[in-house]
Design an enzyme around this catalytic site. Structure first.
Site, PDB file in Angstrom:
ATOM      1  N   PHE A 170      59.621  55.408  49.228  1.00 24.30           N
ATOM      2  CA  PHE A 170      60.083  54.541  50.129  1.00 24.30           C
ATOM      3  C   PHE A 170      60.186  53.121  49.508  1.00 24.30           C
ATOM      4  O   PHE A 170      58.994  52.612  48.959  1.00 24.30           O
ATOM      5  CB  PHE A 170      59.026  54.198  51.242  1.00 24.30           C
ATOM      6  N   ASP A 202      56.978  50.563  41.780  1.00 28.49           N
ATOM      7  CA  ASP A 202      56.962  49.916  42.965  1.00 28.49           C
ATOM      8  C   ASP A 202      55.654  50.170  43.452  1.00 28.49           C
ATOM      9  O   ASP A 202      54.909  50.891  44.036  1.00 28.49           O
ATOM     10  CB  ASP A 202      58.006  50.744  44.040  1.00 28.49           C
ATOM     11  N   LYS A 209      53.154  43.487  50.426  1.00 27.52           N
ATOM     12  CA  LYS A 209      52.156  43.841  51.082  1.00 27.52           C
ATOM     13  C   LYS A 209      50.785  43.006  51.149  1.00 27.52           C
ATOM     14  O   LYS A 209      50.859  42.141  51.741  1.00 27.52           O
ATOM     15  CB  LYS A 209      51.984  45.039  51.236  1.00 27.52           C
TER      16      LYS A 209
HETATM   17  C1  LIG Z   1      56.215  49.000  52.506  1.00 26.44           C
HETATM   18  C2  LIG Z   1      56.925  49.006  51.248  1.00 26.44           C
HETATM   19  C3  LIG Z   1      58.125  48.510  50.895  1.00 26.44           C
HETATM   20  C4  LIG Z   1      59.010  47.467  51.757  1.00 26.44           C
HETATM   21  O1  LIG Z   1      58.405  46.429  51.918  1.00 26.44           O
HETATM   22  P1  LIG Z   1      58.831  45.124  53.074  1.00 26.44           P
HETATM   23  O2  LIG Z   1      57.985  44.009  52.819  1.00 26.44           O
HETATM   24  O3  LIG Z   1      58.884  45.949  54.453  1.00 26.44           O
HETATM   25  O4  LIG Z   1      60.140  44.861  52.628  1.00 26.44           O
HETATM   26  C5  LIG Z   1      58.574  48.562  49.642  1.00 26.44           C
HETATM   27  N1  LIG Z   1      58.083  49.917  48.832  1.00 26.44           N
HETATM   28  C6  LIG Z   1      56.840  50.234  49.240  1.00 26.44           C
HETATM   29  C7  LIG Z   1      56.095  51.369  48.421  1.00 26.44           C
HETATM   30  C8  LIG Z   1      56.254  49.910  50.582  1.00 26.44           C
HETATM   31  O5  LIG Z   1      55.236  50.386  50.919  1.00 26.44           O
END
Ligand SMILES: *Cc1c(COP(=O)(O)O)cnc(C)c1O
Length: 397
Positions: A136, A221, A250
Site C-alpha cells: 500500500f 516506504d 503517519k
Molecule cells: C498510509 C500509508 C500510505 C499513505 O499515506 P497517506 O498519508 O494516507 O497518503 C503510504 N504508504 C504506507 C505504507 C501507508 O501505510
C-alpha cells in the site's frame, strides 16, 4: 439539545468513508472519549499516527507556540522548524537529506520522481519502479498504480504506467522483473495495510544486494513502520538493511498532516530549478509539531517501549489464539499486529469491541489490525486483550 452529528455527516459529507456510529471528541495518551463520555482504548491510534500518544503535552505546546509565532512563509525562505526537523531526522537515520511534504502518498510520489530523475541521469533513462503485491503506497493516481492491489485501481483506469508488481518476500521475483527500464525497487519493509506481512530473513538483504549489483535505488516506504512502530526508530533498523530512499508520514507529525522523503547523498539528485516543490510542504506549524513529536519519541525511547510492549502484546495474542478456535493466525512486530479469523467476522467484531471500549483497525473481512500509541503501558495492553476477548465472546454468543 446536542447536535446530531451523524445526521450532519449524512447530509453534507461525501460518501467515501464508512463510519462507525460514534463521534470522537477528545483524546489523552492511549485513550479517547466519544460525545457521550464513553472511554475507549485507542488501539488504532488514528491509523498508526499518534505514536507519541493523544494530546501529547510536548506536541501540543510546540503547536501552540508555533501558531502564535509563525505559521507559513513559503519555501522561498529559510524557516527554523523545517531545518530542526531535517536535522533530527538525518542525525538519527542512515539518510543524508530530507524533503518535507504533506502526506504519505505525497512522500512516495516525491520518492518516485527522484527515482525517475535518477534513472534519467544514471541509468540510461530507466524509469520503472518494481513494487510488491499487497503493498500500500497511497491514493494519488500514481500511488494507486504503485500499490499492488488491483481493487484500488479498477475504478480509476487508466492509471499511470511505470510500475511492475511482484510477489512480496521473493527475491527471485524482483530479479526476474528487472529489465533495462528498471530504476528502483519500492517496498514496505513490513507490509502494513496489505496484511501485516513480515519479511522472511534474507529477503530485504537479498533485494538490497540485487539493487547494489544493478545500480537500482532501494526505496523503503516507512510511512507506517517509521518513527518507532516496529521497535526501532525506523523499520529498516529492525532488519539491518539500509535503503537509499525512505518515506515517512503517519507517525511523523504526532497527529498533524506531514510527510517526508529522505535520501542518501548519492540519490539526492533534485536541483533547485523547480523540479520539485510544495506550497505547504515544510510548513512551520507542521514541522514544529513533527520536531516535537520526533524528539519526544527519541528522548523517551518510545521505540524501546514499542519493542517491550510489543512482546507483551504478541504473547497475549498468541495465548488468545490458543484459547479461541476462531483465531486462525496472529502476526506482527513491535506495536503493529494482525489477528486473522477463520471467517468473515471482522465487520461484526469491530463494533462488538467498540461496545467493550476498544478501538481496532479493520484489515479486510477476516482480520483486524492492532496499533496502539507507542506510549501504551502494560495494564493497557492487558486490558485491551481482555476487551478483545470479550468482543469475541459477544460475536460468538
Ligand atoms: C498510509 C500509508 C500510505 C499513505 O499515506 P497517506 O498519508 O494516507 O497518503 C503510504 N504508504 C504506507 C505504507 C501507508 O501505510
Amino acid at each position: 439539545m446536542s447536535t446530531d452529528w451523524k445526521a450532519v455527516e449524512s447530509k453534507y459529507y461525501m460518501f467515501a468513508v464508512r463510519r462507525q456510529p460514534v463521534v470522537i471528541v477528545r483524546g489523552q495518551g492511549t485513550k479517547v472519549w466519544d460525545e457521550d463520555g464513553k472511554e475507549y482504548l485507542d488501539f488504532t491510534s488514528g491509523w498508526a499516527v499518534n505514536n507519541a500518544g493523544h494530546a501529547n503535552p510536548a506536541v501540543a505546546e510546540a503547536i501552540a507556540e508555533q501558531a502564535r509565532t509563525l505559521l507559513q512563509t513559503s519555501n522561498q525562505f529559510y524557516t527554523v522548524p523545517q531545518l530542526r526537523l531535517a536535522e533530527i531526522l538525518v542525525e538519527n537515520s542512515c539518510l543524508d537529506r530530507v524533503f518535507v511534504c504533506n502526506s504519505g502518498a505525497e512522500a512516495n510520489e516525491g520518492a518516485v520522481k527522484l527515482a525517475r530523475k535518477y534513472g534519467k541521469m544514471r541509468l540510461n533513462g530507466a524509469y520503472e519502479v518494481i513494487t510488491a503485491f499487497n503493498s500500500f503506497h497511497g491514493r494519488t493516481l500514481a500511488m494507486t498504480a504503485a500499490t499492488g492491489q488491483p481493487h484500488y485501481q479498477e475504478l480509476y483506469q487508466p492509471v499511470p504506467v511505470g510500475f511492475k508488481h511482484v510477489p512480496y518476500d521473493d527475491v527471485d521475483a524482483v530479479k526476474a522483473a528487472t529489465t533495462d527500464r528498471t530504476a528502483a525497487v519500492m517496498l514496505e519493509p513490513l507490509q502494513g495495510e496489505g496484511g501485516v506481512n513480515t519479511p522472511s530473513p534474507g529477503y530485504l538483504e537479498g533485494v538490497r544486494e540485487w539493487c547494489d549489483e544493478r545500480g537500482l535505488l532501494l526505496i523503503f516506504d516507512e510511512v507506517q513502520t517509521g518513527l518507532g512502530r516496529l521497535g526501532t526508530l525506523f523499520g529498516y533498523e529492525s532488519f539491518g538493511v539500509e535503503p537509499d530512499v525512505m518515506t515517512l508520514a503517519k507517525g511523523l507529525g504526532g497527529g498533524v498532516p506531514i510527510g517526508a522523503f529522505l535520501a542518501k547523498d548519492a540519490a539526492s539528485v533534485f536541483e533547485p530549478k523547480g523540479e520539485h516543490g510544495s506550497t505547504f510542504g515544510g510548513n512551520a506549524l507542521t514541522c514544529a509539531a513533527a520536531f516535537a513529536s520526533t524528539k519526544y519519541v527519541i528522548d523517551n525511547d518510545l521505540p524501546g517501549n514499542a519493542s517491550r510492549m510489543g512482546e507483551r502484546l504478541g504473547s497475549a495474542l498468541h495465548a488468545l489464539e490458543e484459547r479461541q478456535e476462531s483465531v486462525k493466525d496472529v502476526r506482527g512486530m513491535g506495536l503493529l499486529w494482525a489477528v486473522e479469523f477463520d471467517s468473515e467476522m471482522a465487520a461484526d467484531l469491530y463494533p462488538a469491541c467498540m461496545e467493550e471500549g476498544l478501538l481496532l483497525g479493520l484489515l479486510g473481512p477476516n482480520a483486524i489490525r492492532i496499533m496502539p500509541p507507542l506510549t501504551v503501558d502494560e495494564s493497557e495492553i492487558d486490558e485491551a486483550v481482555q476487551r478483545l476477548e470479550a468482543g469475541l465472546a459477544r460475536v460468538a454468543g
